[in-house]
Write a protein that holds these residues in place. Structure first.
Motif, short mmCIF file in Angstrom:
data_model
loop_
_atom_site.label_atom_id
_atom_site.label_comp_id
_atom_site.label_asym_id
_atom_site.label_seq_id
_atom_site.Cartn_x
_atom_site.Cartn_y
_atom_site.Cartn_z
N ASP A 210 -1.34 0.27 15.57
CA ASP A 210 -0.11 1.07 15.52
C ASP A 210 0.21 1.62 16.91
O ASP A 210 0.72 2.72 17.05
CB ASP A 210 -0.23 2.19 14.48
CG ASP A 210 -1.41 3.11 14.77
OD1 ASP A 210 -2.11 2.86 15.78
OD2 ASP A 210 -1.62 4.06 14.01
N VAL B 223 -4.89 -1.28 12.44
CA VAL B 223 -4.29 -1.00 11.14
C VAL B 223 -4.24 -2.26 10.26
O VAL B 223 -3.52 -2.31 9.27
CB VAL B 223 -2.87 -0.43 11.27
CG1 VAL B 223 -2.92 0.94 11.93
CG2 VAL B 223 -1.95 -1.39 12.00
N ASP C 141 -0.95 -4.05 8.38
CA ASP C 141 0.10 -3.09 8.02
C ASP C 141 1.45 -3.41 8.63
O ASP C 141 2.48 -3.33 7.96
CB ASP C 141 -0.32 -1.68 8.44
CG ASP C 141 -1.18 -1.03 7.37
OD1 ASP C 141 -1.50 -1.74 6.39
OD2 ASP C 141 -1.52 0.15 7.52
N ARG D 33 3.04 -6.18 6.80
CA ARG D 33 3.49 -5.73 5.49
C ARG D 33 4.78 -4.94 5.63
O ARG D 33 5.75 -5.16 4.91
CB ARG D 33 2.40 -4.87 4.85
CG ARG D 33 1.67 -5.62 3.72
CD ARG D 33 0.57 -4.77 3.14
NE ARG D 33 -0.71 -5.42 3.36
CZ ARG D 33 -1.74 -4.86 3.96
NH1 ARG D 33 -1.69 -3.63 4.39
NH2 ARG D 33 -2.85 -5.57 4.13
N GLN D 34 4.79 -4.08 6.62
CA GLN D 34 5.98 -3.24 6.82
C GLN D 34 7.20 -4.10 7.14
O GLN D 34 8.29 -3.88 6.61
CB GLN D 34 5.71 -2.24 7.94
CG GLN D 34 6.79 -1.17 8.06
CD GLN D 34 6.52 -0.24 9.22
OE1 GLN D 34 5.38 -0.10 9.66
NE2 GLN D 34 7.56 0.39 9.73
#
Lengths: 294, 378, 298
Positions: free
Chosen positions: A43, A53, A56, A59-60
């Motif tokens: 991140d 992360v 993530d 996915r975001q």
């Protein structure tokens, strides 16, 4: 032992010639490639190194409507590939059908390829503006109903961008095809003509199959352009607007990185683009192998 | 100048192909040695191995008795003339000539002196400012020679240097190279696929085939005493014809050979000249018949009966091909080719009798192809 | 093997005239062909035509679109963008970026291509495949770490950042182009030089470079065009106002000024940005076309 030492010595001599160039490519391309994959799993922001992360970021992105809109827009721009190839095939067929002044037409059609995308985009900002030359021309021709806000209507804008991409691409595609056409054995065409086949039949059945390789090359270049070289079009023509309707993955990446400072997320977008680039890379290595260039 | 030697030279390529399969070659200081053979026989590889452009898989290269196998081409101090001449296209003739001297750091004054001297020797003075593409084939060839000579190397390596010239110029340049070599006292290895060139130029000629030297000898010996059937079929124009025969003894104990069903007496001198023949009595032989090794008589006369297959008129002489029934391997037909005057009476289809000249015949083992009473190879 | 290689990408030859059917059908076909091509050529040229005529309009008289040349053309717009909008400085910046990146890429590529063609070493084939693969990596994929890297190196807003980045991104293409040319040079020339006692460096300088001059020119020219035309790299790495290039200037000025009475000014600016390309193309059409065909979108 002696052979191994000799091989090492040869490798060392090779290194002297290659080192400066490879070092620069390593610094500018290879090292960032590694980093972009690594950062896509963090991140990280411009100001913080961030922490791991996992997936993530991906996915975001996949759950972000804007990402999908950008991806769809890339797919729309990808239409420039079949369209430009189809048009270029017809143009090449007409050029080789034997008319005077073919050279001049070729030159005129090639002209749009030379200027920078940025220059062209600024010209089209003007050409496509509400009171600009295109709408003027349409009104003058009695087709005023077709006049529209080409770049500021959310439903139209991405298609206008596609039009500009296509406009710039055709000349280059024609250039590739005519270059290949010039090396096709003319006696083949003559033989077909003697057999009584008309020009278009001869062209499609004899010449076009011989151009398959160069058509694939044009398609691959168009593919990578639709995904990775649309930045200058979008940033100048629409800035992603109106209402973020013309975002592409590249533009999304740029905004994430340089406006929102979200390095990790921007890197994840870059990895998506990298996948497209790797497909092209594999193709180029494959065709270079086939032509015994490696 | 220096002596050169290849000792047990082998060269194998990663694919398994072998260009050299054990080559021994010794070239004396000041000698002109010709390597000749069909394309792919390894002669160019041997030359390149001496130059250092190819590394041997096994064996050694010696220059003046010193093993130079580990040295780069530059350190071997030999000069090479390539088939394509390999003149540097972007340089003038003068710069082409001085390139090797500049590369070796020879001072400018000395360089200029030598280039002028060579230009005079090879009549290149008018051409010094031209570029290779502005020269004729013969001129390019002379520049390539000059580039080699000007360096005053320890030896000259010539890779088919005349094969790109037209026939007339080629004959003329052959003579010039031989004269130049003698005048410079140069050690020279000269590679060619043309056996005429080989015989006319070489003091000694090494005939190569399939990565081996088959015979290394004077031109006369190659022609008169070929070491094996390959050399017999390669040397001479036309080369010798090969027949099959069975060696026996005549009534008086003299040797005779049955060829195509006809007994040919080998004469009293045969056994003296070729002692090994006696041991071969009762066995089969390959008989080499050179182009001047038989006479033609009308059909029905004494000799091996045959039929004229072809008569080629070559100006002053005629080549006559005669088919002999039962004279080949396993009783098949075989053809002998002979050289005769232009007036010879030979019409295709005519029956003739071939009268062999026993003194001119060679005898080979049918299994190994090696000559009986084989002369030493080197 | 043909040498020098004339088919490097194949410069298109003018279409050879074909016999077409005689009589009215042939004539009709010819009219249709010309009609089609004229229409297409018009579409291709019109935007540049309106750009040119707008650039000569007086800003005060301009009403949003000009389809015909004005009767009172003026060079005022060119003077204004050049002196007052900073296009003079942008032009110099673009030239510095373009020429130095092209020079670096061509120089390093010449050495690498020579190494690839004249030396046999372990891993050579793999490295070469890597170079070809890297040609396909676009700048956008690496821009994030690249900008961070340049920041860390303290090079952002200093000359080397964009120049090195541009050269590095052009280099694989330059190596590939030069390699395909150099590998066709007769190897006997280099063998002769080796026997003559020339070092690799001398072989490179005195034999390879002079012979590769046409390919070097093509490589330099096409690299320079790409670098001149690029937007992303200078936009990100040369953010300081005194380092603005023409493309960055256009990208910043364009969207805010188009559709206003500043259009003539803007079109003058665009024309200036295209002019060097037109000159390069006019002077060395064959070299440019060959390089573009070989390199694709780099």
């Amino acid at each position: 032992m002696r052979a191994a030492a000799a091989a090492t010595a040869r490798a060392a001599r090779g290194a002297g010639w290659l080192a400066p160039g490879l070092a620069l490519v390593g610094l500018i391309v290879a090292y960032p490639l590694v980093r972009v994959v690594e950062w896509s799993l963090t991140d990280r922001t411009t100001f913080l190194d961030g922490s791991f992360v996992g997936l993530d970021n991906y996915r975001q992105l996949l759950s972000d409507e804007l990402f999908w809109r950008a991806f769809t827009n890339n797919l729309i721009l990808l239409l420039s590939v079949p369209l430009s190839i189809a048009i270029a095939l017809v143009v090449t067929g007409v050029l080789y059908r034997g008319l005077r002044g073919g050279r001049l037409y070729e030159l005129a059609i090639f002209v749009p390829f030379l200027p920078a995308v940025a220059s062209i985009a600024v010209v089209f900002l003007y050409v496509l503006s509400a009171g600009g030359p295109l709408n003027e021309l349409l009104r003058g021709a009695g087709a005023g109903a077709l006049a529209q806000p080409w770049l500021t209507d959310a439903d139209v804008a991405i298609w206008s961008v596609l039009g500009v991409v296509l406009w710039k691409r055709i000349g280059f595609t024609v250039l590739l095809l005519t270059a290949r056409m010039a090396s096709i054995d003319r006696t083949l065409l003559d033989a077909a003509a003697v057999d009584g086949a008309g020009w278009w039949r001869t062209y499609w059945q004899v010449a076009v199959p011989g151009m398959r390789g160069i058509i694939a090359f044009a398609a691959v270049l168009g593919f990578i352009e639709a995904f990775s070289w649309t930045f200058a079009y979008v940033v100048i023509l629409t800035r992603g607007g109106p209402d973020r309707a013309t975002y592409t993955l590249e533009y999304l990446l740029y905004r994430l990185q340089f406006d929102e400072q979200l390095v990790g997320l921007a890197s994840a977008v870059a990895v998506f683009l990298l996948v497209a680039a790797l497909a092209v890379a594999a193709y180029r290595v494959h065709s270079a192998r086939r032509e015994a260039l490696l | 100048m220096a002596s050169l030697a290849l000792i047990g030279a082998r060269k194998a390529y990663p694919g398994g192909a072998e260009a050299l399969r054990g080559v021994d070659l010794a070239v004396a200081d000041g000698e002109l040695m010709v390597l000749v053979g069909p394309s792919g026989c390894g002669k160019t590889t041997a030359l390149r191995a001496i130059a250092g452009l190819e590394r041997l898989t096994d064996g050694t290269v010696e220059i003046d008795g010193e093993d130079v196998g580990a040295l780069e081409p530059a350190a071997r101090d030999v000069a090479m003339v390539f088939q394509s001449y390999a003149l540097y296209p972007s340089m003038t003739v003068a710069r082409n000539l001085s390139f090797g001297l500049r590369a070796r750091g020879v001072a400018r004054a000395e360089r200029d002196r030598r280039v002028r001297e060579i230009a005079r020797l090879l009549e290149l003075e008018e051409l010094l400012d031209r570029r290779p593409r502005q020269l004729s084939g013969g001129q390019r060839q002379r520049v390539a020679m000059g580039r080699a000579i000007v360096r005053e190397p320890r030896a000259f390596l010539m890779d088919e240097p005349l094969s790109n010239l037209d026939a007339r110029l080629r004959v003329q340049m052959r003579g010039e190279i031989v004269r130049l070599q003698a005048r410079l006292g140069a050690t020279m290895v000269y590679v060619t696929h043309d056996q005429v060139e080989a015989l006319t130029m070489g003091r000694r000629v090494a005939v190569m085939d399939a990565g081996r030297i088959r015979q290394c000898d004077t031109p006369a010996a190659l022609y008169e005493r070929p070491a094996d059937t390959f050399v017999a079929r390669f040397i001479g124009s036309p080369p010798a014809s090969l027949l099959r025969g069975r060696l026996g003894e005549g009534r008086d104990g003299e040797l005779e050979c049955v060829i195509g069903g006809v007994a040919v007496a080998l004469g009293a001198g045969a056994e003296a000249a070729r002692p090994a023949l006696r041991a071969a009595v009762g066995g089969e032989l390959v008989v080499g018949v050179p182009a001047d090794g038989f006479a033609l008589a009308p059909g029905g006369a004494a000799g091996i009966p045959g039929t004229v297959a072809l008569a080629e008129l070559l100006g002053a002489e005629t080549l006559v091909h005669v088919e002999l029934a039962g004279a080949g391997e396993g009783g098949a037909a075989a053809t002998v080719v002979g050289r005769f005057g232009r007036g010879v009476a030979a019409v295709p289809g005519d029956p003739v009798a071939v009268a062999l000249v026993p003194d001119r015949l060679d005898y080979f083992d049918p299994e190994t192809g090696l000559a009986l009473d084989r002369p030493a190879v080197a | 093997m043909s040498w020098p290689p004339d088919s490097a990408g194949g410069t298109p030859e003018p279409p050879a005239p074909r016999r077409r059917p005689h009589g009215w059908r042939g004539a009709l076909g010819a009219v249709a062909d010309h009609g089609f091509l004229i229409a297409l050529a018009a579409v291709c040229l019109l935007p540049l035509y309106v750009m040119l005529i707008a650039s000569f309009e007086r800003a005060a008289d301009f009403d949003g679109a000009a389809l015909l040349p004005t009767l009172s053309p003026t060079f005022e717009n060119y003077r204004t963008v050049w002196t007052e909008l900073g296009f003079d400085r942008m032009f110099v910046n673009s030239a510095v970026l373009s020429l130095s990146a092209a020079a670096i890429a061509t120089a390093l590529a010449a050495g690498a291509a020579f190494g690839f063609t004249r030396l046999r070493f372990a891993g050579r084939g793999l490295l070469l495949a890597g170079v070809v693969a890297t040609m396909a990596i676009p700048a956008i994929v690496v821009i994030v770490p690249l900008s961070v890297l340049m920041t860390d190196l303290g090079l952002v807003d200093r000359l080397p950042s964009a120049i090195l980045a541009e050269a590095g991104l052009l280099l694989p293409f330059a190596i590939f182009l030069l390699h395909t040319y150099m590998r066709e040079l007769p190897s006997e020339l280099f063998e002769a030089a080796e026997v003559d006692g020339a070092s690799r460096w001398r072989q490179f300088r005195e034999i390879a470079l002079p012979l590769a001059r046409p390919a070097l020119a093509t490589t330099f020219l096409v690299s320079a065009i790409y670098a001149w035309n690029d937007l992303l790299i200078p936009l990100v790495l040369w953010q300081a106002e005194q380092l603005t290039t023409l493309m960055v200037g256009l990208a910043l000025l364009g969207p805010s000024r188009a559709g206003t009475q500043n259009v003539p000014l803007l079109m003058a600016g665009v024309t200036i940005s295209i002019l060097p390309l037109a000159v390069a193309f006019a002077v060395a059409r064959r070299a440019v076309v060959r390089g573009l065909v070989e390199g694709g979108e780099r």
